[in-house]
Design a protein around this motif. Structure first.
Motif, PDB file in Angstrom:
ATOM      1  N   ILE A 211      33.557  40.384  29.629  1.00 26.44           N
ATOM      2  CA  ILE A 211      34.345  41.524  30.100  1.00 26.44           C
ATOM      3  C   ILE A 211      35.701  41.568  29.416  1.00 26.44           C
ATOM      4  O   ILE A 211      36.228  42.652  29.131  1.00 26.44           O
ATOM      5  N   GLU A 212      36.272  40.415  29.104  1.00 34.59           N
ATOM      6  CA  GLU A 212      37.526  40.410  28.347  1.00 34.59           C
ATOM      7  C   GLU A 212      37.329  41.098  26.992  1.00 34.59           C
ATOM      8  O   GLU A 212      38.155  41.907  26.565  1.00 34.59           O
TER       9      GLU A 212
ATOM     10  N   ASN B  94      36.096  39.894  37.828  1.00 33.86           N
ATOM     11  CA  ASN B  94      35.659  38.722  38.593  1.00 33.86           C
ATOM     12  C   ASN B  94      35.338  39.138  40.019  1.00 33.86           C
ATOM     13  O   ASN B  94      36.232  39.399  40.824  1.00 33.86           O
ATOM     14  N   MET B  95      34.043  39.187  40.322  1.00 33.75           N
ATOM     15  CA  MET B  95      33.578  39.534  41.665  1.00 33.75           C
ATOM     16  C   MET B  95      33.758  38.391  42.658  1.00 33.75           C
ATOM     17  O   MET B  95      33.655  38.598  43.867  1.00 33.75           O
TER      18      MET B  95
ATOM     19  N   ASP C 129      46.127  37.325  33.874  1.00 37.86           N
ATOM     20  CA  ASP C 129      46.679  37.792  32.598  1.00 37.86           C
ATOM     21  C   ASP C 129      45.888  38.991  32.069  1.00 37.86           C
ATOM     22  O   ASP C 129      46.463  39.926  31.498  1.00 37.86           O
ATOM     23  N   LEU C 130      44.569  38.955  32.236  1.00 38.23           N
ATOM     24  CA  LEU C 130      43.740  40.064  31.771  1.00 38.23           C
ATOM     25  C   LEU C 130      44.068  41.347  32.521  1.00 38.23           C
ATOM     26  O   LEU C 130      44.172  42.427  31.925  1.00 38.23           O
ATOM     27  N   LEU C 131      44.268  41.231  33.830  1.00 36.16           N
ATOM     28  CA  LEU C 131      44.647  42.402  34.623  1.00 36.16           C
ATOM     29  C   LEU C 131      46.010  42.938  34.193  1.00 36.16           C
ATOM     30  O   LEU C 131      46.207  44.157  34.087  1.00 36.16           O
ATOM     31  N   ALA C 132      46.952  42.030  33.941  1.00 40.52           N
ATOM     32  CA  ALA C 132      48.291  42.446  33.514  1.00 40.52           C
ATOM     33  C   ALA C 132      48.243  43.120  32.149  1.00 40.52           C
ATOM     34  O   ALA C 132      48.935  44.125  31.903  1.00 40.52           O
TER      35      ALA C 132
ATOM     36  N   PRO D  14      35.500  27.225  30.547  1.00 44.81           N
ATOM     37  CA  PRO D  14      36.065  27.786  31.783  1.00 44.81           C
ATOM     38  C   PRO D  14      36.851  29.073  31.516  1.00 44.81           C
ATOM     39  O   PRO D  14      37.370  29.294  30.417  1.00 44.81           O
ATOM     40  N   TYR D  15      36.919  29.903  32.539  1.00 49.64           N
ATOM     41  CA  TYR D  15      37.773  31.087  32.515  1.00 49.64           C
ATOM     42  C   TYR D  15      38.646  31.001  33.752  1.00 49.64           C
ATOM     43  O   TYR D  15      38.189  31.240  34.871  1.00 49.64           O
ATOM     44  N   SER D  16      39.900  30.650  33.576  1.00 46.57           N
ATOM     45  CA  SER D  16      40.764  30.301  34.699  1.00 46.57           C
ATOM     46  C   SER D  16      41.211  31.531  35.488  1.00 46.57           C
ATOM     47  O   SER D  16      41.182  32.663  34.989  1.00 46.57           O
ATOM     48  N   TYR D  17      41.653  31.287  36.707  1.00 43.02           N
ATOM     49  CA  TYR D  17      42.188  32.371  37.531  1.00 43.02           C
ATOM     50  C   TYR D  17      43.470  32.922  36.915  1.00 43.02           C
ATOM     51  O   TYR D  17      43.738  34.128  36.980  1.00 43.02           O
ATOM     52  N   GLU D  18      44.272  32.058  36.279  1.00 44.90           N
ATOM     53  CA  GLU D  18      45.481  32.527  35.610  1.00 44.90           C
ATOM     54  C   GLU D  18      45.131  33.463  34.449  1.00 44.90           C
ATOM     55  O   GLU D  18      45.792  34.482  34.243  1.00 44.90           O
ATOM     56  N   ARG D  19      44.096  33.120  33.694  1.00 45.75           N
ATOM     57  CA  ARG D  19      43.683  34.011  32.610  1.00 45.75           C
ATOM     58  C   ARG D  19      43.172  35.330  33.180  1.00 45.75           C
ATOM     59  O   ARG D  19      43.388  36.399  32.588  1.00 45.75           O
ATOM     60  N   HIS D  20      42.478  35.256  34.312  1.00 42.72           N
ATOM     61  CA  HIS D  20      42.026  36.469  34.997  1.00 42.72           C
ATOM     62  C   HIS D  20      43.221  37.374  35.329  1.00 42.72           C
ATOM     63  O   HIS D  20      43.181  38.589  35.070  1.00 42.72           O
TER      64      HIS D  20
END
Length: 375
Positions: free
Chosen positions: A176-177, A205-206, A119-122, A111-117
């Protein structure tokens, strides 16, 4: 004994949970559609006892052929995901396991969680030359965010990369990460040279709604975003609507749409050879890109993949075709396996989050090979 999926990207339905060796389960369909394949749940039970989990009804799943030679992934710490031997017969995936701890997680892919998403943006915004822009909202009210890397300039090429139109294809955001981490490495001379020639617009994440809801293929109301690129709307597909508008604002010289394939155990690309404007220039760019990628990484191959569209027969609702035609640009769908890379099998991990991450980094080197030729 307990099974729950009441968390980010969770998806499972419990049919029977009376005996450890007779656990009967089903996968919930995406809201508003008949697609289902993604599962993610936690088993809480007695350690070092044999358990047999049966996921039923898979003959009606989105890709029944995807279960052949497939092995589920599992984790104790939600950081390292490993393969569990699984067998598929008569529409049922059977997972036999003896848990080493009280709680064990299972999923279709890491899984790739929304929280990790988030974090990636931050992480991205903390770097020089990066801009984070919220383009609009999804149907569930989440942000549609694009990451710009590099300073726009009329002389630079404009490269777009998007992932997870199909939310269960989590390998896309791991990819993408990896790409973003390399692109933001200020000590990498190849990246520095690339950013002198190109600016990147990246949508990690589209489909954040589908991701959180535990969907395989659709957004919050059951719309397949990768069939919306001809006529997206705020009512049905705001995710595509906002991104496509931004593409027309920035212009576009190259497009990569990152996906996962349930059935084929290979990494491959699918081009836009069926679009009306396809010509020798686009064919040359495609061949140059594939040749570079074949040289860069043994994870990539060009023997197995989707059949090529006949001239003029492309599905223009699909992102790579619609974007390739709209901008007369090199446009590829990138596919990774849910199973393993049959050319480089790994019995313990299969195709994994870590390999997806590395493949994303390798992709940048292939972009270097074509950037001077994009226009």
């Amino acid at each position: 004994m307990k099974i729950t999926s009441n968390f980010d990207s969770g998806n499972i339905k419990v049919l029977a949970l009376s005996e450890p060796k007779d656990i009967q389960l089903e996968i919930n369909a995406d809201n508003g559609s008949e697609f289902f394949q993604w599962f993610h749940f936690r088993l809480e039970s007695t350690p070092f006892v044999e358990h047999s989990l049966h996921i039923n009804g898979l003959e009606k799943s989105a890709y029944p052929e995807g279960w052949d030679d497939y092995h589920a992934v599992a984790s104790y710490d939600r950081q390292t995901w490993f393969r569990i031997p699984s067998t598929f017969s008569d529409g049922t995936l059977k997972i036999d396991v003896e848990p080493e701890h009280k709680q064990m997680y299972f999923a279709y892919f890491a899984p790739y969680s929304y929280e990790r998403h988030l974090d990636l943006l931050a992480f991205a915004q903390s770097h020089d030359g990066v801009d984070i822009e919220v383009l609009g909202e999804t149907l569930d009210g989440r942000d549609m965010t694009v990451v710009r890397v590099g300073e726009p300039d009329a002389e630079k090429k404009t490269i777009w990369v998007v992932g997870r139109q199909h939310p269960g294809e989590t390998m896309a955001e791991w990819f993408i990460e990896g790409l973003l981490h390399k692109l933001l490495d200020d000590e990498d001379p190849h990246v520095a040279a690339l950013l002198q020639k190109a600016v990147f617009y990246i949508v990690p994440n589209m489909n954040p709604d589908g991701s959180v809801r535990g969907h395989l293929r659709t957004n919050a109301i059951g719309v397949n975003l990768n069939r919306e690129w001809q006529t997206p709307s705020l009512e049905q597909s705001p995710e595509v609507f906002h991104v496509l508008n931004k593409m027309h604002e920035t212009g576009l010289d190259m497009f990569l749409d990152i996906h996962g394939d349930e059935a084929l155990p290979y990494n491959f690309v699918a081009g836009s050879e069926g679009i009306p404007s396809y010509d020798a220039r686009l064919e040359s760019l495609e061949n140059r890109f594939k040749s570079a990628l074949l040289t860069i990484t043994p994870e990539f191959q060009d023997e197995f993949g989707y059949p090529k569209d006949e001239p003029g027969q492309a599905n223009m609702t699909v992102a790579s075709c619609a974007v390739g035609e709209a901008f007369n640009a090199l446009s590829y769908t990138v596919e990774m396996p849910f199973k393993d890379n049959a050319n480089l099998p790994d019995q313990y991990y299969g195709w994994s989050d870590r390999r997806s991450y590395q493949f994303g980094q390798d992709m940048l080197a292939a972009i270097v090979a074509v950037v001077d030729h994009l226009r």
